[in-house]
Motif scaffolding. Structure first.
Motif, PDB file in Angstrom:
ATOM      1  N   GLU A  45       0.827  -1.204   0.000  1.00  0.00           N
ATOM      2  CA  GLU A  45       0.000   0.000   0.000  1.00  0.00           C
ATOM      3  C   GLU A  45       0.866   1.260   0.000  1.00  0.00           C
ATOM      4  N   GLY A  46       0.420   2.273  -0.717  1.00  0.00           N
ATOM      5  CA  GLY A  46       1.172   3.520  -0.751  1.00  0.00           C
ATOM      6  C   GLY A  46       0.780   4.352  -1.958  1.00  0.00           C
ATOM      7  N   PRO A  47       1.493   5.445  -2.203  1.00  0.00           N
ATOM      8  CA  PRO A  47       1.162   6.350  -3.312  1.00  0.00           C
ATOM      9  C   PRO A  47       1.514   5.756  -4.670  1.00  0.00           C
ATOM     10  N   ASP A  48       0.854   6.294  -5.687  1.00  0.00           N
ATOM     11  CA  ASP A  48       1.076   5.809  -7.046  1.00  0.00           C
ATOM     12  C   ASP A  48       2.538   5.912  -7.464  1.00  0.00           C
ATOM     13  N   GLY A  49       3.210   6.964  -7.023  1.00  0.00           N
ATOM     14  CA  GLY A  49       4.570   7.221  -7.474  1.00  0.00           C
ATOM     15  C   GLY A  49       5.580   6.159  -7.105  1.00  0.00           C
ATOM     16  N   THR A  50       5.301   5.390  -6.062  1.00  0.00           N
ATOM     17  CA  THR A  50       6.244   4.340  -5.639  1.00  0.00           C
ATOM     18  C   THR A  50       5.671   2.937  -5.843  1.00  0.00           C
ATOM     19  N   ALA A  51       4.580   2.832  -6.581  1.00  0.00           N
ATOM     20  CA  ALA A  51       3.916   1.537  -6.741  1.00  0.00           C
ATOM     21  C   ALA A  51       4.822   0.494  -7.396  1.00  0.00           C
ATOM     22  N   LEU A  52       5.570   0.911  -8.415  1.00  0.00           N
ATOM     23  CA  LEU A  52       6.439  -0.048  -9.104  1.00  0.00           C
ATOM     24  C   LEU A  52       7.521  -0.559  -8.155  1.00  0.00           C
ATOM     25  N   ASP A  53       8.082   0.321  -7.343  1.00  0.00           N
ATOM     26  CA  ASP A  53       9.073  -0.109  -6.360  1.00  0.00           C
ATOM     27  C   ASP A  53       8.458  -1.087  -5.355  1.00  0.00           C
TER      28      ASP A  53
ATOM     29  N   VAL B 159      -0.675  -2.751  -8.743  1.00  0.00           N
ATOM     30  CA  VAL B 159      -0.458  -2.746 -10.191  1.00  0.00           C
ATOM     31  C   VAL B 159      -1.213  -1.582 -10.830  1.00  0.00           C
ATOM     32  N   GLN B 160      -2.454  -1.392 -10.430  1.00  0.00           N
ATOM     33  CA  GLN B 160      -3.250  -0.293 -10.984  1.00  0.00           C
ATOM     34  C   GLN B 160      -2.629   1.069 -10.659  1.00  0.00           C
ATOM     35  N   ALA B 161      -2.055   1.185  -9.460  1.00  0.00           N
ATOM     36  CA  ALA B 161      -1.381   2.425  -9.088  1.00  0.00           C
ATOM     37  C   ALA B 161      -0.184   2.676 -10.005  1.00  0.00           C
ATOM     38  N   ALA B 162       0.587   1.599 -10.298  1.00  0.00           N
ATOM     39  CA  ALA B 162       1.733   1.737 -11.205  1.00  0.00           C
ATOM     40  C   ALA B 162       1.273   2.092 -12.615  1.00  0.00           C
ATOM     41  N   GLN B 163       0.122   1.586 -13.012  1.00  0.00           N
ATOM     42  CA  GLN B 163      -0.419   1.941 -14.323  1.00  0.00           C
ATOM     43  C   GLN B 163      -0.827   3.415 -14.361  1.00  0.00           C
ATOM     44  N   ARG B 164      -1.468   3.861 -13.300  1.00  0.00           N
ATOM     45  CA  ARG B 164      -1.878   5.271 -13.253  1.00  0.00           C
ATOM     46  C   ARG B 164      -0.674   6.202 -13.317  1.00  0.00           C
ATOM     47  N   HIS B 165       0.442   5.764 -12.711  1.00  0.00           N
ATOM     48  CA  HIS B 165       1.642   6.600 -12.683  1.00  0.00           C
ATOM     49  C   HIS B 165       2.428   6.529 -13.984  1.00  0.00           C
ATOM     50  N   GLY B 166       2.027   5.635 -14.871  1.00  0.00           N
ATOM     51  CA  GLY B 166       2.718   5.528 -16.151  1.00  0.00           C
ATOM     52  C   GLY B 166       3.897   4.584 -16.160  1.00  0.00           C
TER      53      GLY B 166
ATOM     54  N   VAL C 114      15.777 -14.858  -9.933  1.00  0.00           N
ATOM     55  CA  VAL C 114      14.400 -15.113 -10.369  1.00  0.00           C
ATOM     56  C   VAL C 114      13.570 -13.840 -10.214  1.00  0.00           C
ATOM     57  N   ALA C 115      13.713 -13.168  -9.074  1.00  0.00           N
ATOM     58  CA  ALA C 115      12.963 -11.927  -8.838  1.00  0.00           C
ATOM     59  C   ALA C 115      13.310 -10.872  -9.882  1.00  0.00           C
ATOM     60  N   ASP C 116      14.595 -10.738 -10.203  1.00  0.00           N
ATOM     61  CA  ASP C 116      15.010  -9.761 -11.201  1.00  0.00           C
ATOM     62  C   ASP C 116      14.401 -10.053 -12.572  1.00  0.00           C
ATOM     63  N   ARG C 117      14.432 -11.336 -12.962  1.00  0.00           N
ATOM     64  CA  ARG C 117      13.878 -11.690 -14.263  1.00  0.00           C
ATOM     65  C   ARG C 117      12.364 -11.526 -14.273  1.00  0.00           C
ATOM     66  N   ALA C 118      11.723 -11.850 -13.178  1.00  0.00           N
ATOM     67  CA  ALA C 118      10.273 -11.682 -13.096  1.00  0.00           C
ATOM     68  C   ALA C 118       9.901 -10.206 -13.220  1.00  0.00           C
ATOM     69  N   PHE C 119      10.659  -9.349 -12.561  1.00  0.00           N
ATOM     70  CA  PHE C 119      10.387  -7.907 -12.636  1.00  0.00           C
ATOM     71  C   PHE C 119      10.592  -7.403 -14.065  1.00  0.00           C
ATOM     72  N   ASP C 120      11.675  -7.840 -14.697  1.00  0.00           N
ATOM     73  CA  ASP C 120      11.950  -7.422 -16.081  1.00  0.00           C
ATOM     74  C   ASP C 120      10.839  -7.868 -17.027  1.00  0.00           C
ATOM     75  N   GLY C 121      10.155  -8.956 -16.659  1.00  0.00           N
ATOM     76  CA  GLY C 121       9.102  -9.482 -17.515  1.00  0.00           C
ATOM     77  C   GLY C 121       7.760  -8.789 -17.369  1.00  0.00           C
ATOM     78  N   LEU C 122       7.645  -7.863 -16.430  1.00  0.00           N
ATOM     79  CA  LEU C 122       6.399  -7.109 -16.285  1.00  0.00           C
ATOM     80  C   LEU C 122       6.235  -6.164 -17.476  1.00  0.00           C
ATOM     81  N   PRO C 123       5.001  -5.776 -17.793  1.00  0.00           N
ATOM     82  CA  PRO C 123       4.777  -4.869 -18.941  1.00  0.00           C
ATOM     83  C   PRO C 123       5.145  -3.420 -18.601  1.00  0.00           C
ATOM     84  N   LEU C 124       6.439  -3.215 -18.366  1.00  0.00           N
ATOM     85  CA  LEU C 124       6.936  -1.888 -18.023  1.00  0.00           C
ATOM     86  C   LEU C 124       6.810  -0.955 -19.234  1.00  0.00           C
ATOM     87  N   THR C 125       6.500   0.282 -18.975  1.00  0.00           N
ATOM     88  CA  THR C 125       6.455   1.264 -20.054  1.00  0.00           C
ATOM     89  C   THR C 125       7.879   1.669 -20.434  1.00  0.00           C
TER      90      THR C 125
END
Length: 213
Positions: free
Chosen positions: A75-83, A140-147, A185-196
């Motif tokens: 939980e937290g603000p949109d700006g740090t959602a990806l982190d 995830v939705q917060a990260a989407q809102r933040h772009g 594994v965590a690094d590869r999983a993160f890289d596999g997200l639909p990052l903008t």
């Protein structure tokens, strides 16, 4: 064995919870529970009821605590959602290894063991999974809102993917895969997200492999 008459029930529940997580429902005898609780059978039954009731009580306490812990991460603000999503993956790599007894999640244990002694326990496990999925989906939705994540991606599917990775890493850790390997594994999983493109062009989070030791 005996505890003083005014024993702390929460301490007993935590001790018995770890016993159930260590040996499972079927593999835990009433004698095992009494030993973990440091109570005689009579005191145990008087305070908590039978094995099934005590299992449900420990499961409920575990789920409440686990959900609160994940809420603190996600939980937290949109700006740090990806982190925060990355922090979820990093914590998943360390969950088993950071425990001195290398115990896994009680919910995962319930699912793998196929415990069906109590429909209330099954319902609590389903609720726990739904709540964690909800926390992830909102993040995830917060990260989407933040772009930072593709706005067209299905947030619920991403959350389910992350949950599957979390459970898989737990099983692999219990099978002997070390924290450094899980960090990759965590690094590869993160890289596999639909990052903008913007998110990929910015400085990436600190690799999980750097602090997994």
């Amino acid at each position: 064995m005996g505890r003083p008459p005014g024993f702390d029930k929460d301490e007993v529940v935590q001790a018995v919870e770890r016993q159930f997580r260590r040996t499972g429902y079927a593999g835990t005898s009433v004698d095992d529970i009494a030993k973990a609780a440091r109570l005689g059978r009579g005191s145990l039954y008087a305070a908590f009821g039978d094995k099934s009731k005590l299992y449900l009580r420990t499961l409920q306490a575990y789920c409440d605590r686990n959900e609160a812990d994940w809420a603190a991460v996600l939980e937290g603000p949109d700006g740090t959602a990806l982190d925060r999503l990355y922090a979820y993956l990093v914590r998943s790599t360390r969950f088993v290894h950071d425990d001195p007894d290398q115990l896994g999640c009680m919910v995962t244990g319930f699912i793998i063991e196929g415990v069906d002694h109590d429909p209330q326990a099954s319902a609590r496990v389903r609720l726990a999974l739904e709540r964690i999925e909800g926390l992830l989906t909102e993040c995830v939705q917060a990260a989407q809102r933040h772009g930072d994540l593709d706005p067209e991606a299905d947030a619920r599917e991403i959350s389910q993917l992350l949950m599957a990775i979390n459970r898989g890493m737990e099983v692999m850790a219990k099978a002997g895969l070390d924290a450094a390997a899980l960090g990759h594994v965590a690094d590869r999983a993160f890289d596999g997200l639909p990052l903008t493109a913007r998110a990929r062009s910015q400085q990436a989070p600190q690799p999980a492999t750097a602090d997994a030791s």
